[in-house]
Design a protein around this motif. Structure first.
Motif, PDB file in Angstrom:
ATOM      1  N   ALA A 280      11.350  24.232 -18.113  1.00  0.00           N
ATOM      2  CA  ALA A 280      11.564  22.803 -17.933  1.00  0.00           C
ATOM      3  C   ALA A 280      10.240  22.093 -17.717  1.00  0.00           C
ATOM      4  O   ALA A 280       9.270  22.694 -17.236  1.00  0.00           O
ATOM      5  N   THR A 281      10.227  20.838 -18.076  1.00  0.00           N
ATOM      6  CA  THR A 281       9.084  19.975 -17.799  1.00  0.00           C
ATOM      7  C   THR A 281       9.603  18.688 -17.170  1.00  0.00           C
ATOM      8  O   THR A 281      10.796  18.374 -17.239  1.00  0.00           O
ATOM      9  N   ILE A 282       8.700  17.944 -16.567  1.00  0.00           N
ATOM     10  CA  ILE A 282       9.079  16.665 -15.973  1.00  0.00           C
ATOM     11  C   ILE A 282       8.109  15.594 -16.438  1.00  0.00           C
ATOM     12  O   ILE A 282       6.908  15.850 -16.627  1.00  0.00           O
ATOM     13  N   SER A 283       8.641  14.405 -16.644  1.00  0.00           N
ATOM     14  CA  SER A 283       7.835  13.237 -16.996  1.00  0.00           C
ATOM     15  C   SER A 283       8.121  12.140 -15.980  1.00  0.00           C
ATOM     16  O   SER A 283       9.256  12.005 -15.498  1.00  0.00           O
ATOM     17  N   ALA A 284       7.103  11.382 -15.638  1.00  0.00           N
ATOM     18  CA  ALA A 284       7.272  10.305 -14.668  1.00  0.00           C
ATOM     19  C   ALA A 284       6.331   9.164 -15.014  1.00  0.00           C
ATOM     20  O   ALA A 284       5.212   9.388 -15.509  1.00  0.00           O
ATOM     21  N   ASP A 285       6.791   7.971 -14.745  1.00  0.00           N
ATOM     22  CA  ASP A 285       5.971   6.791 -15.006  1.00  0.00           C
ATOM     23  C   ASP A 285       6.345   5.711 -13.996  1.00  0.00           C
ATOM     24  O   ASP A 285       7.498   5.269 -13.960  1.00  0.00           O
ATOM     25  N   PHE A 286       5.382   5.346 -13.149  1.00  0.00           N
ATOM     26  CA  PHE A 286       5.633   4.268 -12.193  1.00  0.00           C
ATOM     27  C   PHE A 286       4.316   3.675 -11.710  1.00  0.00           C
ATOM     28  O   PHE A 286       3.286   4.351 -11.644  1.00  0.00           O
ATOM     29  N   ALA A 287       4.374   2.382 -11.412  1.00  0.00           N
ATOM     30  CA  ALA A 287       3.211   1.670 -10.881  1.00  0.00           C
ATOM     31  C   ALA A 287       3.267   1.676  -9.361  1.00  0.00           C
ATOM     32  O   ALA A 287       4.349   1.699  -8.760  1.00  0.00           O
ATOM     33  N   VAL A 288       2.098   1.675  -8.743  1.00  0.00           N
ATOM     34  CA  VAL A 288       2.004   1.723  -7.288  1.00  0.00           C
ATOM     35  C   VAL A 288       1.148   0.555  -6.792  1.00  0.00           C
ATOM     36  O   VAL A 288       0.016   0.373  -7.239  1.00  0.00           O
ATOM     37  N   ASN A 289       1.712  -0.201  -5.906  1.00  0.00           N
ATOM     38  CA  ASN A 289       0.947  -1.263  -5.254  1.00  0.00           C
ATOM     39  C   ASN A 289       0.429  -0.716  -3.935  1.00  0.00           C
ATOM     40  O   ASN A 289       1.215  -0.423  -3.028  1.00  0.00           O
ATOM     41  N   SER A 290      -0.862  -0.527  -3.819  1.00  0.00           N
ATOM     42  CA  SER A 290      -1.410   0.059  -2.592  1.00  0.00           C
ATOM     43  C   SER A 290      -2.572  -0.781  -2.074  1.00  0.00           C
ATOM     44  O   SER A 290      -3.327  -1.368  -2.848  1.00  0.00           O
ATOM     45  N   GLU A 291      -2.688  -0.811  -0.769  1.00  0.00           N
ATOM     46  CA  GLU A 291      -3.769  -1.551  -0.124  1.00  0.00           C
ATOM     47  C   GLU A 291      -3.937  -1.027   1.301  1.00  0.00           C
ATOM     48  O   GLU A 291      -3.033  -0.402   1.865  1.00  0.00           O
ATOM     49  N   VAL A 292      -5.083  -1.290   1.878  1.00  0.00           N
ATOM     50  CA  VAL A 292      -5.325  -0.937   3.273  1.00  0.00           C
ATOM     51  C   VAL A 292      -4.903  -2.116   4.142  1.00  0.00           C
ATOM     52  O   VAL A 292      -5.327  -3.254   3.931  1.00  0.00           O
ATOM     53  N   ILE A 293      -4.040  -1.825   5.100  1.00  0.00           N
ATOM     54  CA  ILE A 293      -3.576  -2.856   6.035  1.00  0.00           C
ATOM     55  C   ILE A 293      -3.949  -2.422   7.450  1.00  0.00           C
ATOM     56  O   ILE A 293      -4.413  -1.287   7.682  1.00  0.00           O
ATOM     57  N   THR A 294      -3.740  -3.311   8.407  1.00  0.00           N
ATOM     58  CA  THR A 294      -3.976  -2.970   9.808  1.00  0.00           C
ATOM     59  C   THR A 294      -2.677  -3.097  10.580  1.00  0.00           C
ATOM     60  O   THR A 294      -2.086  -4.181  10.645  1.00  0.00           O
ATOM     61  N   SER A 295      -2.221  -1.980  11.119  1.00  0.00           N
ATOM     62  CA  SER A 295      -1.079  -1.983  12.013  1.00  0.00           C
ATOM     63  C   SER A 295      -1.600  -1.900  13.450  1.00  0.00           C
ATOM     64  O   SER A 295      -2.824  -1.915  13.670  1.00  0.00           O
ATOM     65  N   ARG A 296      -0.707  -1.812  14.411  1.00  0.00           N
ATOM     66  CA  ARG A 296      -1.129  -1.860  15.819  1.00  0.00           C
ATOM     67  C   ARG A 296      -0.380  -0.853  16.677  1.00  0.00           C
ATOM     68  O   ARG A 296       0.849  -0.742  16.598  1.00  0.00           O
ATOM     69  N   ASN A 297      -1.126  -0.126  17.483  1.00  0.00           N
ATOM     70  CA  ASN A 297      -0.574   0.542  18.655  1.00  0.00           C
ATOM     71  C   ASN A 297      -0.632  -0.459  19.800  1.00  0.00           C
ATOM     72  O   ASN A 297      -1.589  -1.239  19.895  1.00  0.00           O
ATOM     73  N   VAL A 298       0.362  -0.455  20.667  1.00  0.00           N
ATOM     74  CA  VAL A 298       0.365  -1.345  21.837  1.00  0.00           C
ATOM     75  C   VAL A 298       0.098  -0.491  23.070  1.00  0.00           C
ATOM     76  O   VAL A 298       0.728   0.561  23.249  1.00  0.00           O
ATOM     77  N   VAL A 299      -0.834  -0.953  23.918  1.00  0.00           N
ATOM     78  CA  VAL A 299      -1.329  -0.104  25.007  1.00  0.00           C
ATOM     79  C   VAL A 299      -1.376  -0.868  26.330  1.00  0.00           C
ATOM     80  O   VAL A 299      -2.051  -1.889  26.446  1.00  0.00           O
ATOM     81  N   GLY A 300      -0.638  -0.359  27.325  1.00  0.00           N
ATOM     82  CA  GLY A 300      -0.729  -0.866  28.687  1.00  0.00           C
ATOM     83  C   GLY A 300      -1.312   0.205  29.595  1.00  0.00           C
ATOM     84  O   GLY A 300      -1.332   1.385  29.246  1.00  0.00           O
ATOM     85  N   ARG A 301      -1.759  -0.217  30.769  1.00  0.00           N
ATOM     86  CA  ARG A 301      -2.470   0.740  31.635  1.00  0.00           C
ATOM     87  C   ARG A 301      -2.326   0.370  33.107  1.00  0.00           C
ATOM     88  O   ARG A 301      -2.250  -0.799  33.462  1.00  0.00           O
ATOM     89  N   VAL A 302      -2.278   1.392  33.930  1.00  0.00           N
ATOM     90  CA  VAL A 302      -2.476   1.275  35.372  1.00  0.00           C
ATOM     91  C   VAL A 302      -3.746   2.050  35.679  1.00  0.00           C
ATOM     92  O   VAL A 302      -3.816   3.264  35.436  1.00  0.00           O
ATOM     93  N   THR A 303      -4.764   1.361  36.176  1.00  0.00           N
ATOM     94  CA  THR A 303      -6.057   1.996  36.420  1.00  0.00           C
ATOM     95  C   THR A 303      -6.007   2.855  37.677  1.00  0.00           C
ATOM     96  O   THR A 303      -5.536   2.410  38.730  1.00  0.00           O
ATOM     97  N   GLY A 304      -6.489   4.091  37.551  1.00  0.00           N
ATOM     98  CA  GLY A 304      -6.482   5.011  38.671  1.00  0.00           C
ATOM     99  C   GLY A 304      -7.327   4.526  39.838  1.00  0.00           C
ATOM    100  O   GLY A 304      -8.369   3.883  39.646  1.00  0.00           O
ATOM    101  N   LYS A 305      -6.883   4.851  41.040  1.00  0.00           N
ATOM    102  CA  LYS A 305      -7.540   4.354  42.244  1.00  0.00           C
ATOM    103  C   LYS A 305      -8.846   5.068  42.536  1.00  0.00           C
ATOM    104  O   LYS A 305      -9.839   4.434  42.909  1.00  0.00           O
ATOM    105  N   THR A 306      -8.875   6.397  42.342  1.00  0.00           N
ATOM    106  CA  THR A 306     -10.082   7.153  42.703  1.00  0.00           C
ATOM    107  C   THR A 306     -10.709   7.883  41.515  1.00  0.00           C
ATOM    108  O   THR A 306     -11.906   8.165  41.538  1.00  0.00           O
ATOM    109  N   ARG A 307      -9.931   8.211  40.491  1.00  0.00           N
ATOM    110  CA  ARG A 307     -10.472   8.899  39.316  1.00  0.00           C
ATOM    111  C   ARG A 307      -9.980   8.198  38.046  1.00  0.00           C
ATOM    112  O   ARG A 307      -9.206   8.757  37.257  1.00  0.00           O
ATOM    113  N   PRO A 308     -10.413   6.954  37.849  1.00  0.00           N
ATOM    114  CA  PRO A 308      -9.895   6.155  36.737  1.00  0.00           C
ATOM    115  C   PRO A 308     -10.267   6.688  35.359  1.00  0.00           C
ATOM    116  O   PRO A 308      -9.646   6.310  34.368  1.00  0.00           O
TER     117      PRO A 308
END
Length: 548
Positions: A280-308
């Motif tokens: 068997a063989t396979i054939s495929a044909d498709f266009a790809v729209n690709s780009e670099v984007i910026t997503s986000r991690n969301v970060v909260g914090r409690v700062t350590g009292k003696t060993r931050p």
């Protein structure tokens, strides 16, 4: 979300035994309802759904009393987010794919017989004409196990047909650790190894048991927008054609080649397996729209009292599949209520609990990561570009897909890893009247399917917490029934929606237990490690000097 016991939650211990501040169940439920509402459009990365989700998480972390813990600005102050550059790719229109089996052409329908992923190798157009297919068993190259499914085969210009999971799945014994899936069994490895070998593409044969989910999950996860980390040479990690095919198609394909699919599956379990060319063989044909984007991690914090400068890290992924192909009812929004609005909501309330409690010695960071559903990309980016040094991160507690059906008598983690952080969790669980039960489905490879893994492979002690499967109301039988129902009808499907029947008592108890584990660690001088025989121990030990 890769948690395997989605139907259950944990037993709420008597309040007097808990160090954690009380969790407001109504507020927890409200977070889940909001994050999984249609207004958030399934929380797809780089969509309006992301914009709303990041804004909501920022607002809630701020209201909970956390400090911003993300990227530093020019003024030295931290933002609430970490920028995560990603390659985004989507197929334009409908891909044309056809098989030629023993001289007989057959068109394949996207999402039905085949699920073709948008190319992540940088190509804008994928055109393949009559590429030969070759069956390479499980597609594994494992020198340390004296295992090579390729046997010197030149795969350039060829499309590989491979089985999902690893060679031990069917018998649960052998050279790959028996029942527990190794990383060689993950679909990500199959695609990566094909690219490393220089193949033109890969077709993974879907079977529900070894994949641990049905075709609907494959279709919904692979035929929409794809993401990847930004790579210097993406072609080394991704071949032009990456796809899954239905088992029935594979059986027919093998039969037309004069071969028996089940017989070759048996042969593929042996070290002496030889690649088998298909007629068997396979054939495929498709266009790809690709780009670099910026997503986000969301970060909260409690700062350590003696060993931050030392950190305990809680993680949960905020993303889901966004808007994609309609289901049988015409619903196109993949709301992701259990997966993972539950864990994200728990992260917010965990942050609130720490903000209200006495400040611990170490800092505690609450990281809501992007693009887990696209390959753990947000956590992978953080682990490769940590905001707080990994060498001084005492442990990672990941929350992915908590239960919503009431309390249970036990709890688990994904996988069978042995590490001091688990010992702490088990000991604390006993104080909460809970019993630790080992992962009952290690063959599903849960250890490699959630956001603790990018940290673990860099040596940081990390676990992904799992709800129990011994429900107070209904025991093991009801939990199993609910879990199977969720996997079949809602996992990675539009039906994963908020319900007024959600029971928050178990989820509140999850938070209480994980709070006590993290708070104890944050107030200790202990540095948990992996067991002596762990593959991650050496990497962690290499950074020991940084912790002195």
């Amino acid at each position: 979300m890769k948690s395997l016991l989605l139907a259950s939650t944990l037993l709420l211990a008597p309040a007097a035994t808990l160090a954690a501040p009380a969790v407001d169940e109504a507020r927890l439920n409200a977070h889940i309802k909001t994050l999984s509402s249609d207004a958030f459009e399934g929380r797809g990365p780089a969509t309006e759904g992301e914009t709303k989700t990041v804004a909501y998480l920022t607002e809630q972390m701020k209201a909970a009393g956390l400090e911003p813990g993300g990227d530093k600005g020019a003024d030295g102050k931290r933002a609430w987010t970490q920028a995560v550059p990603l390659l985004r790719a989507e197929i334009t229109g409908t891909p044309k794919v056809s098989l030629n089996v023993a001289g007989s052409p057959q068109a394949l329908t996207q999402g039905e017989e085949i699920a073709v992923r948008a190319a992540l190798n940088g190509q804008k157009q994928v055109t393949i004409a009559d590429a030969p297919l070759v069956f390479v068993g499980y597609g594994v190259t494992a020198p340390e196990r004296n295992w090579d499914d390729f046997k010197g085969l030149d795969v350039k210009g060829k499309i590989l047909v491979v089985l999902v999971n690893d060679p031990d799945f069917e018998t649960q014994q052998g050279d790959f650790g028996g029942k527990a899936m190794t990383y060689y069994g993950r679909w990500t490895y199959k695609f990566e190894e094909a690219a490393r070998k220089g193949a033109l593409g890969t077709l993974i044969v879907h079977e529900t048991a070894p994949a641990s989910y049905g075709w609907a999950t494959v279709k919904n996860s692979n035929t929409n927008t794809m993401f990847d980390i930004v790579r210097d040479d993406p072609a080394k990690a991704h071949a032009p054609l990456e796809a899954w095919i239905q088992r029935d198609l594979a059986v027919a394909l093998f039969k037309a080649s004069g071969l028996d699919f089940e017989d070759l599956k048996v042969k593929a379990r042996a070290r002496d397996f030889q690649p088998v060319p298909l007629k068997a063989t396979i054939s495929a044909d498709f266009a790809v729209n690709s780009e670099v984007i910026t997503s986000r991690n969301v970060v909260g914090r409690v700062t350590g009292k003696t060993r931050p400068d030392e950190t305990v890290l809680y993680t949960a992924h905020w993303d889901h599949l966004g808007v994609a192909a309609p289901d049988a009812n015409g619903d196109t929004i993949y709301n992701g209520a259990v997966d993972n609005a539950t864990g994200t909501s728990a992260l917010i309330e965990m942050g609130r609990a720490f903000a209200k409690a006495p400040r611990p010695a170490r800092s505690v960071v609450f990281l809501a990561v992007t693009a887990e559903e696209k390959g753990l990309l947000g956590s992978e980016f953080y682990a490769a570009n940590p905001l707080y040094p990994l060498a001084k991160t005492a442990g990672v507690l990941n929350m992915d897909g908590f239960g919503v059906n009431g309390p249970a008598r036990n709890f688990t983690i994904s996988g069978t890893a042995e590490l001091g952080l688990l010992d702490r969790l088990v000991a604390e669980g006993k104080k909460h009247n809970r019993v630790y039960s080992p992962d009952p489905r290690t063959e599903a490879g849960g250890f490699y399917r959630s956001d603790h893994f990018p940290f673990a492979k860099r040596g940081v002690p990390a676990i992904s917490y799992g709800a129990g499967n011994d429900l107070v109301d209904g025991g093991l039988a009801r939990a199993e029934e609910l879990s199977k129902d969720y996997t079949a009808k809602r996992y990675h499907q539009p039906a994963d929606e908020w319900s007024p029947d959600f029971n928050m008592k178990g989820l509140a108890a999850d938070i209480a237990l994980l709070f006590d584990v993290g708070n104890d660690l944050a107030n200790s001088t202990d540095w948990p490690n992996w067991s002596a025989n762990s593959e991650f121990r050496g990497t962690r030990d290499e950074s020991a000097a940084d912790r002195k």
